[in-house]
Design an enzyme around this catalytic site. Structure first.
Site, PDB file in Angstrom:
ATOM      1  N   PHE A 121       5.866  18.588  -4.882  1.00  0.00           N
ATOM      2  CA  PHE A 121       4.957  17.915  -3.970  1.00  0.00           C
ATOM      3  C   PHE A 121       5.739  16.870  -3.192  1.00  0.00           C
ATOM      4  CE2 PHE A 121       0.111  17.483  -3.972  1.00  0.00           C
ATOM      5  CZ  PHE A 121      -0.095  18.849  -3.997  1.00  0.00           C
ATOM      6  N   GLN A 234      -5.188   6.316   3.615  1.00  0.00           N
ATOM      7  CA  GLN A 234      -4.360   7.515   3.761  1.00  0.00           C
ATOM      8  C   GLN A 234      -5.101   8.600   4.536  1.00  0.00           C
ATOM      9  OE1 GLN A 234      -3.224  10.440   0.381  1.00  0.00           O
ATOM     10  NE2 GLN A 234      -1.395   9.186   0.702  1.00  0.00           N
ATOM     11  N   HIS A 236      -4.743  12.255   5.096  1.00  0.00           N
ATOM     12  CA  HIS A 236      -4.029  13.435   4.599  1.00  0.00           C
ATOM     13  C   HIS A 236      -3.613  14.262   5.805  1.00  0.00           C
ATOM     14  CE1 HIS A 236      -3.082  17.116   2.469  1.00  0.00           C
ATOM     15  NE2 HIS A 236      -3.272  16.504   1.319  1.00  0.00           N
ATOM     16  N   LEU A 250     -10.204  19.451   3.104  1.00  0.00           N
ATOM     17  CA  LEU A 250      -8.807  19.354   2.676  1.00  0.00           C
ATOM     18  C   LEU A 250      -8.109  20.710   2.585  1.00  0.00           C
ATOM     19  CD1 LEU A 250      -6.770  17.201   1.676  1.00  0.00           C
ATOM     20  CD2 LEU A 250      -7.499  17.773  -0.644  1.00  0.00           C
ATOM     21  N   GLU A 253      -1.777  20.114  -0.342  1.00  0.00           N
ATOM     22  CA  GLU A 253      -0.340  19.967  -0.111  1.00  0.00           C
ATOM     23  C   GLU A 253       0.453  21.075  -0.796  1.00  0.00           C
ATOM     24  OE1 GLU A 253       2.852  16.298  -0.736  1.00  0.00           O
ATOM     25  OE2 GLU A 253       0.710  15.889  -0.501  1.00  0.00           O
ATOM     26  N   ARG A 309       2.974  11.661   2.636  1.00  0.00           N
ATOM     27  CA  ARG A 309       1.851  12.024   3.507  1.00  0.00           C
ATOM     28  C   ARG A 309       1.754  11.170   4.758  1.00  0.00           C
ATOM     29  NH1 ARG A 309      -2.750  13.056  -1.181  1.00  0.00           N
ATOM     30  NH2 ARG A 309      -1.980  15.117  -1.814  1.00  0.00           N
ATOM     31  N   HIS A 375      -8.660  10.545   3.930  1.00  0.00           N
ATOM     32  CA  HIS A 375      -8.620  11.193   2.622  1.00  0.00           C
ATOM     33  C   HIS A 375      -8.733  10.230   1.446  1.00  0.00           C
ATOM     34  CE1 HIS A 375      -7.597  14.157  -0.368  1.00  0.00           C
ATOM     35  NE2 HIS A 375      -6.469  13.553  -0.691  1.00  0.00           N
ATOM     36  N   ARG A 410      -0.050   6.632  -1.171  1.00  0.00           N
ATOM     37  CA  ARG A 410      -0.088   7.365  -2.439  1.00  0.00           C
ATOM     38  C   ARG A 410       0.648   8.687  -2.321  1.00  0.00           C
ATOM     39  NH1 ARG A 410      -3.010  11.514  -4.294  1.00  0.00           N
ATOM     40  NH2 ARG A 410      -4.589  11.454  -2.651  1.00  0.00           N
TER      41      ARG A 410
END
Length: 601
Positions: A121, A234, A236, A250, A253, A309, A375, A410
């Site tokens: 990730f 954040q 996304h 969403l 990722e 991100r 997000h 994050r």
């Protein structure tokens, strides 16, 4: 108010997501009489949207991985604004929490030798996300829900907390209503754990579901707690952009972790143009090296699609603004040309079905149209890292509603670990706090109960007032247009003026009908929370005059480590019932942890 339904518990948990259920389990196992109160149905929590995996340095694929590397990655991803103690506890305890889930029946994907499989990730040096296809959050909720029911913990579904009650400085309980009937409920309890998630429904394009109206943050503020770093929201990088009915949903990722790449309308992999100096040493600068990384990670650097991100979202936003976007205003996420249909269906089953059912797009044959979507909020209730208690005695917070763990940004996969680690801690400490009170428990004042009920019923007593749906839509447009990915002083000041105006309108918002099955009334109550939290975000964003993580100021594009890099922004409720901002020095890590960050700038 004599007809109010009343309950008495040692610990009540507000929210039934990963953090809430883990907290309830821990409190129950510590001997506390525990209840879970959730706004929606059990199993409906937004945790199910965390699809990619749980970040935990178990070393199943990379023996070199350990908690120190995970700690460093977390601090680096958060641009060093994380609370070091929270990042340390999370990195150390996440593996044990994953193994615990496995013992309770969670079915993880496996390596050839039978260990829990882990995937790559963005922002993580090693593949460390324990996963169940791209449905990890769903499996986590299933497991925790089953454990909660098995233990006999009381659950109050479709019940909304509207007020926290206090006896002096201490929490004494919470006031709520049943969404179905509109009847009021009083929960008397010396320990309240907030696990209500985030704030995304204040924005027009969001991956968040309807429950995410900032309830926990607003409840905490009004109870006297402080919030920390609310400017860091954040976006996304990959949410669906077409059709309009699903805009913002969403796209995990994991698509990029499993080989998907981002292309603009010209077909070019544009992320190579947006590699920041901060990450150049570990990011491939050619397509050839980036593609080699998937089969030889030791001798090649990571693809730029796997940058954190905030970096990817800003790059996508720049391409769209430059006129190189996809037909419906996003960019293209392509895994079809890079992986076989069988591989995609096995590794990304939810994404395959999501696009096929909602957009009539076969992701094994054509690219996805994606764009940034609101997000997650990195900020939240300021808590003690070890106990998860706020500065209000008896009020705890865990999960997305709590701040500090993730700093300015994050990393993907850290959310599910955060829920488990700090959910458990919150439950244990809340139970201990209630037990230590003995017979000296705080009491609920009937006058406070009457006042709470009157406040909740006010929309029924306002004639010809504002429509709550219109006010909500106006707020979403303000936050989307003026407090979005890119911010400026002029836009933030304009947003604050508009939010204040909407707040005035909300004071006279009116609803029709009865309390039963009344979504207009629900929205009117939610609006008070959304407006308060939105104002906190805009004020903090105006105060922080730099760009860092999830906060980008077009008029202050540089990151200022000498000043802002040493400060948190604290939000408190002022005498005028509006948020006020103050600066607070960043906690300094001990020498042994600071040494891990010496090359991080």
């Amino acid at each position: 108010m004599n007809e109010i339904e009343r309950h008495n518990y040692d610990v009540i948990v507000v929210g039934a997501g990963g953090a809430g259920l883990r907290a309830a389990i821990a409190a129950h196992e510590a001997g506390a009489k525990t209840a879970v109160i959730c706004k929606s149905l059990l199993g409906k929590a937004h945790t199910v949207m965390a699809e990619g995996g749980i970040a935990a340095a178990m070393g199943n694929l990379w023996p070199e991985d350990n908690w120190q590397v995970h700690f460093r990655d977390t601090m680096r991803g958060g641009k060093l604004l994380n609370h070091w103690r929270m990042a340390e506890l999370h990195a150390k305890e996440a593996p044990e929490r994953v193994w615990e889930l496995e013992q309770w029946g969670a079915l993880f994907d496996r390596t050839p030798d039978g260990l829990i499989s882990q995937r790559d990730f963005g922002g993580h040096r090693y593949a460390r996300l324990a996963h169940v296809g791209d449905r990890t959050g769903l499996e986590m909720i299933r497991t925790l829900q089953q454990r909660t029911v098995q233990l006999g913990i009381d659950v109050f579904m479709e019940c909304t907390i509207t007020h926290l009650l206090k006896d002096g400085e201490r929490i004494s309980g919470a006031f709520a209503y049943w969404r179905e009937s509109g009847r009021f409920v009083l929960f008397e309890s010396p320990s309240v754990i907030l696990a209500t998630g985030g704030i995304g429904k204040s924005w027009k394009v969001t991956s968040n579901s309807w429950e995410y109206t900032g309830d926990g943050l607003a409840l905490a503020l009004r109870a006297g707690a402080s919030l920390i770093n609310m400017e860091f929201v954040q976006f996304h990088p990959t949410g669906m952009v077409w059709p309009p009915s699903v805009r913002g949903i969403l796209v995990t990722e994991s698509v990029r972790g499993d080989g998907g790449v981002l292309r603009n309308s010209e077909g070019r992999r544009f992320m190579f143009d947006y590699i920041p100096e901060f990450f150049k040493a570990e990011t491939a600068d050619t397509e050839e090296e980036a593609d080699r990384w998937y089969t030889d990670k030791r001798n090649n650097r990571r693809p730029p699609e796997l940058l954190p991100r905030d970096e990817v979202a800003r790059a996508i936003n720049s391409e769209i603004k430059a006129g190189r976007g996809s037909p419906h205003g996003g960019v293209l996420l392509d895994i079809a040309s890079r992986r076989s249909p069988d591989y995609i269906k096995k590794r990304l089953p939810s994404m395959y079905h999501q696009f096929m059912e909602l957009a009539e797009v076969d992701i094994t044959k054509e690219p996805m149209e994606i764009g940034p979507t609101c997000h997650y909020v990195m900020g939240g209730v300021e808590v003690d890292p070890d106990s998860a208690m706020s500065k209000v005695p008896g009020l705890f917070a865990a999960g997305e509603v709590a701040g500090g763990m993730h700093g300015a940004n994050r990393l993907g996969g850290n959310s599910l670990g955060d829920l488990l680690v700090f959910g458990k801690r919150a439950g244990e400490y809340a139970a201990s706090y209630a037990k230590d009170l003995g017979a000296g428990r705080p009491a609920v004042a009937e006058s406070d109960v009457d006042q709470a009920g009157a406040a909740d019923l006010a929309p029924f007593n306002s004639e010809a007032g504002e429509n709550p749906y219109s006010v909500h839509l106006a707020l979403q447009e303000v936050m989307q247009d003026l407090v979005g990915i890119i911010r400026t002083e002029a836009e933030l000041k304009a947003a604050l003026d508009k939010i204040r105006d909407l707040d005035d309108k909300t004071a006279s918002v009116s609803v029709e009908g009865h309390r039963q099955y009344n979504p207009g009334w629900h929205t009117a109550i939610d609006l008070h929370n959304m407006l308060l939290v939105s104002e906190a975000v805009a004020k903090a964003a105006l105060e922080r005059k730099e760009s860092r993580g999830g906060h980008t100021r077009d008029d202050y594009p540089m990151t200022d480590n000498d000043f802002w890099g040493k400060l948190n922004l604290i939000v408190e409720l002022g005498p005028d019932e509006h948020p006020s901002i103050r600066q607070q020095p960043l906690p300094v890590p001990p020498p042994e942890l600071a040494a891990l960050l010496e090359d991080v700038h």
